[in-house]
Design a protein around this motif. Structure first.
Motif, PDB file in Angstrom:
ATOM      1  N   VAL A 361       0.502  -5.425 -13.029  1.00 10.23           N
ATOM      2  CA  VAL A 361       0.052  -4.028 -13.047  1.00 10.23           C
ATOM      3  C   VAL A 361      -0.614  -3.669 -11.725  1.00 10.23           C
ATOM      4  O   VAL A 361      -0.379  -2.590 -11.160  1.00 10.23           O
ATOM      5  N   PHE A 362      -1.462  -4.573 -11.219  1.00  8.21           N
ATOM      6  CA  PHE A 362      -2.142  -4.316  -9.947  1.00  8.21           C
ATOM      7  C   PHE A 362      -1.138  -4.145  -8.812  1.00  8.21           C
ATOM      8  O   PHE A 362      -1.306  -3.272  -7.951  1.00  8.21           O
ATOM      9  N   LEU A 363      -0.085  -4.967  -8.807  1.00  6.23           N
ATOM     10  CA  LEU A 363       0.931  -4.846  -7.756  1.00  6.23           C
ATOM     11  C   LEU A 363       1.639  -3.487  -7.835  1.00  6.23           C
ATOM     12  O   LEU A 363       1.982  -2.902  -6.806  1.00  6.23           O
ATOM     13  N   LEU A 364       1.828  -2.983  -9.052  1.00  6.56           N
ATOM     14  CA  LEU A 364       2.451  -1.665  -9.201  1.00  6.56           C
ATOM     15  C   LEU A 364       1.552  -0.560  -8.652  1.00  6.56           C
ATOM     16  O   LEU A 364       2.043   0.439  -8.119  1.00  6.56           O
ATOM     17  N   THR A 365       0.239  -0.726  -8.793  1.00  3.82           N
ATOM     18  CA  THR A 365      -0.681   0.305  -8.294  1.00  3.82           C
ATOM     19  C   THR A 365      -0.690   0.370  -6.774  1.00  3.82           C
ATOM     20  O   THR A 365      -1.159   1.362  -6.208  1.00  3.82           O
ATOM     21  N   LEU A 366      -0.194  -0.665  -6.116  1.00  2.15           N
ATOM     22  CA  LEU A 366      -0.160  -0.671  -4.651  1.00  2.15           C
ATOM     23  C   LEU A 366       0.986   0.166  -4.097  1.00  2.15           C
ATOM     24  O   LEU A 366       1.022   0.444  -2.899  1.00  2.15           O
ATOM     25  N   ILE A 367       1.930   0.557  -4.980  1.00  2.00           N
ATOM     26  CA  ILE A 367       3.036   1.390  -4.524  1.00  2.00           C
ATOM     27  C   ILE A 367       2.486   2.782  -4.200  1.00  2.00           C
ATOM     28  O   ILE A 367       1.870   3.424  -5.050  1.00  2.00           O
ATOM     29  N   PRO A 368       2.658   3.269  -2.983  1.00  2.00           N
ATOM     30  CA  PRO A 368       2.072   4.569  -2.601  1.00  2.00           C
ATOM     31  C   PRO A 368       2.680   5.720  -3.384  1.00  2.00           C
ATOM     32  O   PRO A 368       3.882   5.777  -3.603  1.00  2.00           O
ATOM     33  N   GLN A 369       1.809   6.644  -3.843  1.00  2.00           N
ATOM     34  CA  GLN A 369       2.233   7.831  -4.573  1.00  2.00           C
ATOM     35  C   GLN A 369       1.676   9.067  -3.868  1.00  2.00           C
ATOM     36  O   GLN A 369       0.506   9.095  -3.506  1.00  2.00           O
ATOM     37  N   ASP A 370       2.518  10.079  -3.707  1.00  2.00           N
ATOM     38  CA  ASP A 370       2.084  11.298  -3.024  1.00  2.00           C
ATOM     39  C   ASP A 370       1.253  12.202  -3.931  1.00  2.00           C
ATOM     40  O   ASP A 370       0.246  12.769  -3.513  1.00  2.00           O
ATOM     41  N   ILE A 371       1.694  12.347  -5.186  1.00  2.00           N
ATOM     42  CA  ILE A 371       1.049  13.309  -6.078  1.00  2.00           C
ATOM     43  C   ILE A 371      -0.064  12.668  -6.889  1.00  2.00           C
ATOM     44  O   ILE A 371      -1.160  13.207  -6.992  1.00  2.00           O
TER      45      ILE A 371
END
Length: 415
Positions: A361-371
């Motif tokens: 889950v933590f690794l997924l949160t590192l994916i940059p999101q614009d919105i």
């Protein structure tokens, strides 16, 4: 000291059991990993969505009651025909309410119109929102000024053509120029820019914010557009006081004053709506509760499978180490030592699987999101590890009890 030795020996036994059967351990941990990943990922997304939605709605203010023609509604049937004949709040009603109210930290009236075009020389900004406000609007809704200043009372009372603009408007119309003191034309009227509002940034669902907005005195706005019964509607907003946490006193006072101002009799229904931002946040909260429950259901099935897998490992481990258990008990090991040893191994296995799920889950949160900014909170980490520990204890308690109650003579003779 004896407890530290007990933990150290239990950890050593657990690690040896893991290394001896890597494939079996991996397959058993997979269920717990998937379950914790499903639960924590859903909770993380729900928390992030809720936080971003609330931030996106922050422009409507906090601890504020809005007097409007139409009540807010979130789902279900909306009886619009009951509200169609209601009058819009007026400047006259605002003046009377402002003069008589006692439980408020500020009262303002405002109106807005979308799809405007702001122009400065050869530059233009289309689809902008223009809002007309009275002086106390900055008490109702926070307006962070980064350049210039807010209105002074004389400008609002005299309906002067001065304007506050959002960051996006300022960047588009004045790319290399200080916007303060510059002229801006909208709807055939010239305005002088006196302030720039701090950048709000993109938000969820494309909800409006100050970045694409211009704010002018209410009188100036009324001179440009038809505001009233047959034109644009206005909203009266009253800011609550800190010593009125539920805004109950403010709501009772506003309702009573508005009924008196409009001359309603005791049995008459309100001819206005009192809307509060909490109504929107409560609706959002109900939606996210359903999503969170779905996460528990989905993850629960995976964790259940993982729990059975860990229980199976522990039963096999007890059977494989029966001879060792007998030797340990013959050398003086107490039942609680054997019990703790296997229970620790079960909890360790489950925590390992849960930890891997949280790491994913933590690794997924590192994916940059614009919105939407997604972040793994400490509360969700603790929740994931806590659920893992409970599953480990439930899965390992029966095998651990069986191991601790083995007869040492019979256990030594086993192969």
């Amino acid at each position: 000291m004896i407890y530290l030795r007990l933990v150290a020996e239990s950890f050593r036994f657990a690690w040896q059991a893991l290394r001896a059967n890597m494939l079996r351990t991996f397959l058993s941990l997979l269920g717990v990993t998937i379950g914790i990943f499903a639960i924590i990922s859903v909770f993380t997304l729900v928390d992030s969505l809720e936080r971003n939605v609330r931030d996106s709605m922050s422009f409507i203010g906090d601890k504020v009651i809005y007097v409007q023609k139409w009540p807010w509604a979130f789902g279900g049937n909306y009886p619009w025909w009951k509200y169609f004949q209601r009058p819009e709040p007026s400047m006259r009603e605002f003046r009377q309410l402002e003069r008589r109210i006692t439980m408020s930290n500020g009262v303002a009236i405002f109106a807005d119109k979308g799809d405007n075009t702001f122009k400065h020389r050869n530059n233009s900004y289309s689809e902008a929102n223009l809002m007309g406000v009275t002086f106390d609007y900055n008490k109702v809704s926070e307006i962070p000024i980064v350049q210039g200043r807010y209105f002074v009372p004389q400008e609002v009372e005299a309906a002067r053509n001065v304007m506050l603009i959002g960051d996006e408007v300022a960047t588009t119309l004045y790319p290399q120029t200080d916007p303060i003191g510059q002229e801006l034309k909208v709807a055939g009227q010239k305005f002088t820019v006196i302030g720039v509002i701090e950048k709000q940034g993109e938000n969820m669902f494309g909800m409006p914010n100050f970045d694409q907005m211009g704010i002018v005195p209410y009188g100036s706005f009324a001179k440009m557009f038809d505001v009233g019964p047959d034109g644009l509607g206005s909203t009266i907003a009253a800011k609550g006081r800190e010593d009125d946490p539920g805004l109950l006193e403010l709501e009772y006072e506003v309702r009573g004053l508005m009924r008196n101002i409009r001359g309603l009799r005791p049995r008459d229904e309100d001819s206005f709506a009192l809307n509060r931002p909490e109504m929107a946040t409560q609706a959002i909260g109900s939606f996210f509760e359903v999503v969170g429950l779905a996460g528990w259901v989905i993850g629960g099935f995976a964790i259940l499978v993982g729990g059975f897998g860990i229980a199976n490992i522990m039963f096999v481990s007890v059977k494989e180490r029966t001879n060792i258990i007998g030797i340990q008990k013959s050398l003086g090991a107490k039942n609680y030592f054997i019990l703790f040893q296997f229970l620790f191994e079960s909890v360790f296995l489950s925590l390992l699987g849960g930890g891997i799920g949280i790491l994913l889950v933590f690794l997924l949160t590192l994916i940059p999101q614009d919105i939407m900014a997604v972040g793994l909170s400490l509360g969700n980490i603790i929740l994931g590890l806590g659920v893992s520990a409970v599953i480990g204890m439930l899965s390992g308690i029966i095998p651990a009890v069986l191991a601790s109650n083995l007869d040492p003579v019979i256990a030594i003779r086993s192969k």
